[in-house]
Design an enzyme around this catalytic site. Sequence first.
Site, PDB file in Angstrom:
ATOM      1  N   ASP A  56       0.874  -1.175   0.000  1.00  0.00           N
ATOM      2  CA  ASP A  56       0.000   0.000   0.000  1.00  0.00           C
ATOM      3  C   ASP A  56       0.910   1.223   0.000  1.00  0.00           C
ATOM      4  OD1 ASP A  56      -1.608   2.132   0.609  1.00  0.00           O
ATOM      5  OD2 ASP A  56      -2.553   1.201   2.370  1.00  0.00           O
ATOM      6  N   VAL A  57       0.848   2.013  -1.053  1.00  0.00           N
ATOM      7  CA  VAL A  57       1.782   3.150  -1.165  1.00  0.00           C
ATOM      8  C   VAL A  57       1.552   4.192  -0.068  1.00  0.00           C
ATOM      9  CG1 VAL A  57       2.220   2.945  -3.643  1.00  0.00           C
ATOM     10  CG2 VAL A  57       0.309   4.364  -2.842  1.00  0.00           C
ATOM     11  N   TYR A  98      -9.349  14.157  -6.879  1.00  0.00           N
ATOM     12  CA  TYR A  98      -8.363  13.879  -7.926  1.00  0.00           C
ATOM     13  C   TYR A  98      -7.619  15.162  -8.302  1.00  0.00           C
ATOM     14  CZ  TYR A  98      -6.363  12.439 -12.388  1.00  0.00           C
ATOM     15  OH  TYR A  98      -5.488  12.184 -13.410  1.00  0.00           O
ATOM     16  N   LYS A 150      -3.659  16.123  -7.672  1.00  0.00           N
ATOM     17  CA  LYS A 150      -2.747  16.316  -8.803  1.00  0.00           C
ATOM     18  C   LYS A 150      -2.136  17.720  -8.802  1.00  0.00           C
ATOM     19  CE  LYS A 150      -3.057  12.165 -10.599  1.00  0.00           C
ATOM     20  NZ  LYS A 150      -1.898  11.259 -10.529  1.00  0.00           N
TER      21      LYS A 150
END
Lengths: 255, 256
Positions: free
Chosen positions: A63-64, A160, A164
């Site tokens: 899991d990052v 999102y 980003k």
Amino acid sequence: MSFEDEVALVTGATSGIGRTIALELARRGATVVGVGRDPARLAALKAELAAISDANHAAIAADVASEADMERVKAALAERGGVEVCVASAVAKIPGFPPRTKDLSLADWNTQIDVNLNGVFLANKICIDMMLEQGDGDIVNIASSTTPDGLKGTPMAPAYCASKFAISAYSKTIAAELAEEGIRVHAFHPGAIDTPLIANTSLGMAYGGKMSPESVAVALVGLIELGREMGIPEPFFLPVPQPRAAPATASEDTK
Amino acid sequence: MTDLTESLEGRAIIITGAAGGIGAAAAKAVAAKGANVLVVDLFADRLAPVAEAVNAAGGGRAVAFAADCTSEDDMAKMAETCLAEFGAIDALVAAAGILRASEGLKTLAQMPYEEFRKVVDVNLTGTFLANRAVLPAMLSAKRGDIINISSVSGKHGRAFDSAYSASKFGVIGLTESLAEEVQRDGVRVQSLLPDAVDTGIWAQSGTAALKPRAMLTPEHLGLFITYMLELPRDAFVVNQVVAPIPQRKKRVKAKA
């Protein structure tokens, strides 16, 4: 081959552009440590990497957003002698139709920030010490050109877009921190790509076309290589729009 | 390279401003990949050695064509010559440009109209005329690449650079407009924004010029232009800045 004898970490390596970037780096000589979550997809990635070269590739379930998991990934890099290239590509996909912001749960918001943003920070963090030791390295964080006109808001993609934009700002910061140490940091801003992430969402429709994940990998890995000789700040790559479909009446006529 | 990468082998590429600097480096770089180049410049005497160097290198073939990029006739003949020599126009790299029309730095208040107009004529109108000249062949082939050389001065103005900066802002606007018009028809249009490059253009500032400490070589830009032309055809790079890599700190390893 341009990445011969180098070790490359790629997160989000089991699908989309993470996968194609991992494979492209392997084709150009790198030993790839790919990180993903789904065991079946990890096995498939491992097989694809093995088919390209007999380097000591790895496909690791992690899991990052978990520091403990990423410490295990760091150990795998250390076993391979360090890391020259870090590509942070993992991104959370929230199932179902994207909700309006007022209907987005805090849990879904947090999942996206954890994976998309915190995951980038942790992937970079496990690489930076080894890169400082070498006095060399390439960090590539996958941001996004959230619209065809650059970093702008897209309806129904608040987490999102926020993640980003944040990657873009964060990457500028560490680029400035690390430039004099010989570590190059790229925030890569692609427009719409033909991947599961944006299928059937508003993120993909505005561009008039989509890039293939394979094309994006070729563009990005070429950029890492050129970036070793020149500064290429904040690259934005967009899809070339496709020819407009014939008017609906034309297809009616051919029936 | 995977097979997705566009091959330049046998492609016909027009390069304006090819007698020196970025244009000459681009001609050499794409010819090394097998492309045939029509090298175009106002200065025929300096253009001939570039063509000779390309032809001696044993890659693609070079043909020199002396032309003024501000002349409609010359630009039309340039396109005709490329078609006659190589049978196609696969790409245009519009690199012709000047920094100033006379030596020395001038504020806008000091700028003679003729000097302002000269810079805009070469850098912006010349780009328009070169682009327009190659479009019929590219649109009928439903395939082509146009790369217009803007500058970091196309994003930010600076004192003493009013004409140059205005012209380079204009190149970006022209490029984006043209891209919307023709990209759906197979003609990819991109602009490139070099930071300081070690070319003859700095001499145009005269002794007043403070050359930057770190500069790219024209060969760096040749490599990047090659990369842009070789990109898979479903992708393009947007108004990309290319800059000198930051100077590395002198590292002293601590002793154990």
